[in-house]
Design an enzyme around this catalytic site. Structure first.
Site, short mmCIF file in Angstrom:
data_model
loop_
_atom_site.label_atom_id
_atom_site.label_comp_id
_atom_site.label_asym_id
_atom_site.label_seq_id
_atom_site.Cartn_x
_atom_site.Cartn_y
_atom_site.Cartn_z
N PRO A 25 0.83 -1.20 0.00
CA PRO A 25 0.00 0.00 0.00
C PRO A 25 0.87 1.26 0.00
O PRO A 25 1.84 1.33 0.75
CB PRO A 25 -0.80 -0.12 1.30
CG PRO A 25 -0.07 -1.11 2.15
CD PRO A 25 0.67 -2.01 1.22
N LEU A 26 0.53 2.21 -0.86
CA LEU A 26 1.33 3.43 -1.02
C LEU A 26 0.44 4.65 -1.15
O LEU A 26 -0.34 4.74 -2.11
CB LEU A 26 2.17 3.31 -2.30
CG LEU A 26 3.25 2.24 -2.33
CD1 LEU A 26 3.59 1.87 -3.77
CD2 LEU A 26 4.49 2.71 -1.58
N THR A 27 0.54 5.57 -0.22
CA THR A 27 -0.19 6.83 -0.32
C THR A 27 0.38 7.66 -1.47
O THR A 27 1.59 7.86 -1.52
CB THR A 27 -0.05 7.62 1.00
OG1 THR A 27 -0.63 6.83 2.03
CG2 THR A 27 -0.76 8.95 0.95
N GLN A 102 -6.84 -1.29 0.92
CA GLN A 102 -6.43 -1.04 2.30
C GLN A 102 -7.40 -0.06 2.97
O GLN A 102 -7.62 1.05 2.49
CB GLN A 102 -5.01 -0.48 2.38
CG GLN A 102 -4.50 -0.55 3.82
CD GLN A 102 -3.26 0.25 4.09
OE1 GLN A 102 -3.18 1.43 3.73
NE2 GLN A 102 -2.28 -0.35 4.73
N HIS A 177 -5.66 -1.66 7.92
CA HIS A 177 -4.41 -0.96 8.25
C HIS A 177 -4.35 -0.77 9.77
O HIS A 177 -4.95 0.15 10.31
CB HIS A 177 -4.41 0.39 7.53
CG HIS A 177 -3.08 1.10 7.53
ND1 HIS A 177 -2.01 0.69 8.29
CD2 HIS A 177 -2.65 2.20 6.85
CE1 HIS A 177 -0.99 1.51 8.07
NE2 HIS A 177 -1.35 2.42 7.20
N TYR A 182 -1.35 4.64 13.11
CA TYR A 182 -2.71 5.13 12.87
C TYR A 182 -3.69 4.56 13.91
O TYR A 182 -3.26 3.94 14.89
CB TYR A 182 -3.12 4.86 11.41
CG TYR A 182 -2.21 5.63 10.47
CD1 TYR A 182 -2.22 7.03 10.49
CD2 TYR A 182 -1.28 5.00 9.65
CE1 TYR A 182 -1.35 7.76 9.68
CE2 TYR A 182 -0.41 5.72 8.84
CZ TYR A 182 -0.44 7.11 8.87
OH TYR A 182 0.42 7.83 8.09
N ARG A 229 -2.59 -5.61 8.69
CA ARG A 229 -1.21 -5.12 8.64
C ARG A 229 -0.76 -4.55 9.99
O ARG A 229 -1.47 -3.73 10.58
CB ARG A 229 -1.07 -4.03 7.58
CG ARG A 229 0.39 -3.65 7.34
CD ARG A 229 0.54 -2.65 6.22
NE ARG A 229 1.89 -2.69 5.69
CZ ARG A 229 2.53 -1.64 5.19
NH1 ARG A 229 1.94 -0.48 5.11
NH2 ARG A 229 3.77 -1.76 4.74
N GLY A 322 7.23 -1.63 -1.96
CA GLY A 322 6.58 -0.34 -2.06
C GLY A 322 7.20 0.53 -3.12
O GLY A 322 6.78 0.54 -4.29
C1 PHB Z 1 2.31 8.67 4.37
O1 PHB Z 1 1.57 9.15 3.51
O2 PHB Z 1 3.30 9.25 4.77
C2 PHB Z 1 1.98 7.33 4.92
C3 PHB Z 1 0.69 6.88 4.81
C4 PHB Z 1 0.36 5.63 5.33
C5 PHB Z 1 1.32 4.86 5.93
C6 PHB Z 1 2.60 5.31 6.05
C7 PHB Z 1 2.93 6.55 5.54
O3 PHB Z 1 0.99 3.67 6.43
#
Ligand code: PHB
Length: 369
Positions: A25-27, A102, A177, A182, A229, A322
Site C-alpha cells: 500500500p502506497l499513499t 487497504q 491498516h 494510525y 497489517r 513499495g
Molecule cells: C504517508 O503518507 O506518509 C503514509 C501513509 C500511510 C502509511 C505510512 C505513511 O501507512
C-alpha cells in the site's frame, strides 16, 4: 535453474496468486476532487500498469470522513466512491491482476483542518506531536478528542461498511491498516492509550478494537478475504515509540490472530535502525514466523535478492514491495528477466497528476503500454 521463490504461485487462502511479489500500500495523493473519487485515467491506469504483481494492495482508503488525515486521498464510504472504484478493479481484473483495498483510519494523526475545525479522534487525548501534510501546508498535530464508547462502536461499523463497499466495488479482498501509528496502532500501544474501560489497560483490552472489527466484518465478508497489517517495531515515527509493553502486546495480537481464518498477516520489518533501542525486535519475520501459523507477508527494505532469501528460508510466504513498484510498474517482469530497476523520484510521491505516477517506463513487456 529452478524458479525464483518470488515467482512461484501462491494460494492466498482460496485466491490464487500468480507469484509472491505484492505491491505494498502506497499513499500517492492523486485524488483531485472533494468527493474523494478515484479516476480511470489516473488511478485505473496506475493500478492496471501494475497487474503482474501477484497481489496489489491499494493506497490507504478513508473509511469515513473522520478517518482522514491527508489531502487528495480516496474514500470508500459513499456510493459514488464505490462506483468509481469499480472501474479501477475492472481494469486490473481485465489484465488478470488481483487487488485488495487497504482500509484506513488515521485517528489522531490528522488535523482539525480536515474536520471543519473539530478535533481528530483517538483512544486517549494525547497529542502524537508530529507534523501532518494538511490542506494548508505542513502543520503540527493537536491533542485529539478521546473517543467515547459510541464513537468506537460507530468506527467499528464504519470498517464493516467500508469492507462491504470494497467488495461491492469488485475488490478481491481488504486489508485492515492496523500499523504505522494510525488509529488501531494507537489503541494497541500504552503511550497513546490511557483508557480504563474495555478498550484500554491490558493487552486484551488494547487490541479489542481490532478483533471487534474482524468480528463485525465477518458478518458480511468472509475473513479469507481480509488481511491485517501490523508494524510491531515502529519507533520514533508517526507518533509511536517502543516501550516495555510493545513486545508482549504484539506477541499477544499475533498469537490470537492464528484463530482467525485470514487471507494473510502483513508485517513490516523495522522502518529505521532500532538495533540500539530498548525493547526492539530487530528481526520481525524471524520472531513471528514461528508464532504465526497462517499466510505471512513481509515488507520494508526488501530487494529481489533479499525477497528470494526470506521466502527460501521459509520466514514468509509473500513479499510486499513499495517504492520499487512506484517506479517499476513491471517489477515482476524485471525480476524475471533481470532487467535493472528504474529509480523512484521522491519529489513526485505525493503530487497531483500523471508525472511520477503513470509515466514510469515499462521495459519488461512486449505489449504496448
Ligand atoms: C504517508 O503518507 O506518509 C503514509 C501513509 C500511510 C502509511 C505510512 C505513511 O501507512
Amino acid at each position: 535453474m529452478s524458479k525464483q521463490p518470488l515467482l512461484k504461485p501462491f494460494d492466498l487462502n482460496g485466491i490464487s496468486l500468480k507469484n509472491r511479489v505484492v505491491m505494498a500500500p502506497l499513499t500517492r495523493n492523486r485524488v483531485d476532487n472533494t468527493e474523494m473519487l478515484v479516476s480511470k485515467d489516473l488511478h485505473g491506469k496506475y493500478y492496471q500498469q501494475r497487474y503482474s504483481a501477484g497481489l496489489i494492495i491499494t493506497e490507504g482508503v478513508a473509511i469515513s470522513p473522520k478517518s482522514v488525515g491527508y489531502s487528495h486521498i480516496p474514500g470508500i464510504f459513499t456510493k459514488e466512491q464505490t462506483e468509481a472504484w469499480k472501474e479501477v478493479t475492472k481494469m486490473v481484473h481485465d489484465k488478470g491482476g488481483k487487488i485488495f483495498m487497504q482500509l484506513w483510519h488515521v485517528g489522531r494523526n490528522s488535523h482539525p483542518d480536515f474536520h471543519d475545525g473539530e478535533l481528530p479522534w483517538a483512544p486517549s487525548a494525547i497529542n502524537p506531536n508530529i507534523v501532518m501534510r494538511t490542506p494548508n501546508g505542513k502543520q503540527p498535530t493537536v491533542t485529539p478528542k478521546e473517543m467515547t464508547l459510541a464513537d468506537i462502536k460507530q468506527t467499528i461499523e464504519e470498517y464493516k461498511t467500508a469492507a462491504v463497499n470494497a467488495m461491492a466495488a469488485g475488490f478481491d479482498g481488504v486489508e485492515i491498516h492496523a500499523s504505522n501509528g494510525y488509529l488501531l496502532h494507537q489503541f494497541f500501544v500504552t503511550s497513546s492509550n490511557h483508557r480504563n474501560d474495555m478498550y484500554g489497560g491490558n493487552e486484551e483490552n488494547r487490541s479489542r478494537i481490532l478483533f471487534d472489527i474482524l468480528k463485525e466484518i465477518k458478518k458480511e465478508v468472509p475473513l479469507q478475504k481480509v488481511g491485517v497489517r501490523l508494524n510491531p517495531s515502529l519507533h520514533g515515527i508517526f507518533g509511536i515509540d517502543l516501550n516495555i509493553d510493545t513486545i508482549p502486546t504484539f506477541d499477544y495480537i499475533i498469537k490470537k490472530l492464528n484463530a482467525y481464518d485470514l487471507a494473510y498477516l502483513h508485517l513490516s520489518e523495522p522502518f529505521n535502525d532500532v538495533s540500539e533501542v530498548p525493547y526492539a525486535i530487530t528481526q520481525i519475520a524471524e520472531r513471528y514466523r514461528p508464532i504465526y501459523k497462517r499466510n505471512l507477508m513481509i515488507n520494508a527494505h526488501f530487494d529481489q535478492k533479499k525477497g528470494n532469501e526470506v521466502l527460501q528460508n521459509k520466514l514468509a510466504d509473500l513479499v510486499a514491495y513499495g517504492k520499487a513498484f512506484i517506479s517499476n510498474p513491471d517489477l515482476v517482469e524485471r525480476f524475471e528477466k533481470n532487467i535493472p530497476l528504474t529509480h523512484w523520484d521522491t519529489n513526485t510521491f505525493y503530487t497531483l497528476g500523471k508525472k511520477g505516477y503513470t509515466d514510469y517506463p515499462i521495459l519488461g513487456r512486449k505489449e504496448a503500454k
